[in-house]
Design an enzyme around this catalytic site. Structure first.
Site, PDB file in Angstrom:
ATOM      1  N   SER A   1       0.721  -1.089  -0.078  1.00 13.52           N
ATOM      2  CA  SER A   1       0.068   0.143   0.149  1.00 13.52           C
ATOM      3  C   SER A   1       0.869   1.336  -0.007  1.00 13.52           C
ATOM      4  O   SER A   1       2.090   1.157   0.272  1.00 13.52           O
ATOM      5  CB  SER A   1      -0.930  -0.068   1.296  1.00 13.52           C
ATOM      6  OG  SER A   1       0.021   0.494   2.543  1.00 13.52           O
ATOM      7  N   LYS A   2       0.099   2.502  -0.326  1.00 14.75           N
ATOM      8  CA  LYS A   2       0.852   3.452  -0.402  1.00 14.75           C
ATOM      9  C   LYS A   2       1.658   3.934   1.161  1.00 14.75           C
ATOM     10  O   LYS A   2       2.669   4.397   1.266  1.00 14.75           O
ATOM     11  CB  LYS A   2      -0.105   4.554  -0.516  1.00 14.75           C
ATOM     12  CG  LYS A   2       0.354   5.917  -0.316  1.00 14.75           C
ATOM     13  CD  LYS A   2      -0.709   7.103  -0.620  1.00 14.75           C
ATOM     14  CE  LYS A   2      -0.904   8.230   0.398  1.00 14.75           C
ATOM     15  NZ  LYS A   2       0.325   8.469   1.068  1.00 14.75           N
ATOM     16  N   ARG A   3       0.766   3.461   2.279  1.00 15.50           N
ATOM     17  CA  ARG A   3       1.401   3.658   3.466  1.00 15.50           C
ATOM     18  C   ARG A   3       2.686   2.773   3.844  1.00 15.50           C
ATOM     19  O   ARG A   3       3.888   3.362   4.526  1.00 15.50           O
ATOM     20  CB  ARG A   3       0.319   3.035   4.522  1.00 15.50           C
ATOM     21  CG  ARG A   3       0.215   4.293   5.679  1.00 15.50           C
ATOM     22  CD  ARG A   3      -1.046   3.909   6.490  1.00 15.50           C
ATOM     23  NE  ARG A   3      -2.029   4.486   5.854  1.00 15.50           N
ATOM     24  CZ  ARG A   3      -3.296   3.821   6.297  1.00 15.50           C
ATOM     25  NH1 ARG A   3      -3.491   2.998   7.133  1.00 15.50           N
ATOM     26  NH2 ARG A   3      -4.311   4.508   5.961  1.00 15.50           N
TER      27      ARG A   3
END
Ligand code: GLU
Length: 509
Positions: free
Chosen positions: A276-278
């Site tokens: 994910s982006k995170r």
């Protein structure tokens, strides 16, 4: 008759394309090119609530940066989605919102043939049905088990239906999921899969409110009209496959139904779950091909802006979930086209390793010519206020330092002292190498370097049994600002004797 291979990448412009999306586009492209077929781009923008301005342009730019060039759907000269049909782009428009007039008749055909029905349930009624089911510890699904008790054309008279179709603008067409059927499907990656339709629901296919199809209807109709032969897409679409099989059956298009391949997920570098982006934010690596600024003004990092070469990015993406069946790791686009096969795509998720991404960039950097690297380094020099340096000099610097860098942006940190004299000196090195005794020896040797040359000066050090390492590090510290860096001979060869002498002056202080 053997059909011409035609595959499509069908993104929804709901935000920047994640690297997993780029990989889907890449695999489609490789598959098509290997077979001399067509790679088509179609924009699936029928969900107006999730539309994000700029996302479509971002997707096109990202693919162009990677060298994933569509044959149809986008005109690469203008970078725009094609809206008018032509010989090259016979199925235009390629944006589903502009094809909206097309889908209603297909939805109505399904109703006429008994594969779909009109549903008049309001949002409140559906919420109430959901709440009622939940109260009994169940989950509501709109299907054979519930549809007879709901407000739709299966439970109403023809006159009622006709009246509501006229008077209301919030009805939908729903697929009438058959009961108790086993749908037997084949996936090019996962093999044979069977699903019982009792677990599936009556999906909405078309909405009167915005006169738009949902993804499922638009996707099947367009894949059919655009003569798509293989659908290669992310694993998240696997649960929709039974419905898609049944839609092909309902339309009577089984003979030309595409083959399907569902690609494995990209997984986080550590732990489990989807990349994910995170994860990127946390671990400091990009998850997107290009920078993207969201509506809150937050910037997401892109591979391009972080200094990755597109060849490196494409190569590393290709290897995430596919392997050539050999030990070979480096592939240019043509190499990938030649080697690619769906049979070598794995079923299980591919763990992303940011260190491997860097490794790829480093390898591609080493493959670049010194000349090419110089052209990339020159703007960085200018940013640091360095001007008037001969191009040839920059080329020579690149030749010497490229083995030490992962990104061109590293060049400045590695070699700024080849352009400007150091003004700061690493304290710990100063304490170690600039003792009075070392300085005296280093200055004497520097004088000798000027008169008899470096090799002879080194010979003198040996004859006098002076400490070679200490002296050379004292000199290097004066030239570089630290006791590490290129060899003295290389530095001298570049900066020249006069600059060498000037920098040695610092030792006199
Ligand atoms: N529009 C879908 C997406 O954004 C495409 C799925 C498909 O390829 O069928 O992922």
């Amino acid at each position: 008759m053997e059909r011409r291979t035609r595959v499509r990448f069908a993104p929804s412009p709901t935000g920047p394309l994640h690297m997993g999306g780029v990989r889907t586009a890449l695999y489609n492209y490789l598959y098509a090119k290997k077979r001399g077929g067509d790679f088509i781009i179609r924009i699936e923008d029928t969900d107006s609530q999730r539309f994000v301005p700029g996302a479509e342009q971002y997707i096109i730019e990202a693919l162009a940066w990677c060298g994933i060039i569509p044959d149809e759907g986008v005109d690469m000269a203008t970078g725009k989605v094609v809206e008018e049909a032509s010989e090259r782009h016979p199925h235009a428009p390629y944006r589903q919102s502009q094809r909206r007039g097309l889908y209603r008749k297909y939805a109505e055909q399904l109703v006429a043939d008994g594969w779909a029905y009109y549903a008049f349930d309001t949002a409140e009624e559906l919420n109430a049905a959901r709440a009622a089911a939940e109260a009994q510890g169940q989950t509501f699904i709109y299907n054979a088990g519930t549809r007879d008790g709901l407000r739709n054309s299966l439970t109403m008279t023809e006159a009622e239906v006709a009246e509501l179709l006229e008077s209301r603008t919030d009805w939908t067409v729903r697929f009438k999921m058959p009961q108790g059927r086993i749908v037997a499907m084949d996936d090019m990656i996962r093999g044979h899969v069977e699903v019982n339709t009792n677990t599936l629901d009556d999906k909405v296919l078309w909405k009167r409110a915005d006169e738009l199809p949902t993804y499922h209807l638009a996707n099947i109709v367009d894949d059919h009209l655009m003569e798509i032969t293989e659908v290669i897409r992310g694993e998240e679409w696997l649960p929709s496959l039974p419905l898609h099989y049944l839609l092909y059956e309902a339309f009577g298009w089984q003979d030309t139904m595409p083959k399907f391949a569902h690609l494995p997920l990209l997984l986080k570098p550590v732990g489990n779950g989807k990349l994910s982006k995170r994860d990127g934010d946390k671990m400091g690596f990009p998850v997107f091909p290009l920078n993207w600024k969201n509506s809150e003004g937050e910037t997401y990092h892109g591979y391009r802006e972080d200094g990755y070469f597109p060849e490196a990015f494409v190569n590393l993406l290709a290897m995430l979930g596919w392997n050539p069946g050999t030990e070979q790791e480096m592939f240019d686009m043509q190499g990938l086209i030649d080697a690619f096969s769906i049979e070598h795509v794995s079923k299980s998720g591919a763990k992303f390793n940011p260190e491997k991404a860097k490794w790829y960039n480093k390898e591609y950097l080493r493959l670049k010519s010194d000349e090419e690297l110089a052209l990339l380094f020159e703007p960085i020099l200018a940013q640091h206020g360095v001007s008037g340096v001969e191009h040839d000099y920059v080329v020579r610097v690149c030749a010497l330092i490229k083995e030490r860098a992962t990104f061109v942006a590293d060049f400045w940190d590695i070699a700024s002292y080849l352009f400007v004299a150091p003004t700061q000196f690493v304290e710990k090195d100063v304490n170690k190498f600039w003792t009075a005794e070392n300085k005296a020896m280093a200055l004497e040797i520097a004088g000798l370097i000027k008169t008899i040359g470096l090799e002879q000066a080194e010979q003198t050090i040996r004859e006098r049994e002076w400490p070679m390492g200490k002296i050379m590090n004292s000199i290097r510290l004066a030239l570089v600002g630290a006791s590490s860096g290129l060899g003295i001979a290389d530095i001298l060869g570049l900066i020249g004797m006069d600059e060498f002498q000037r920098r040695m002056e610092v030792l006199k202080k």
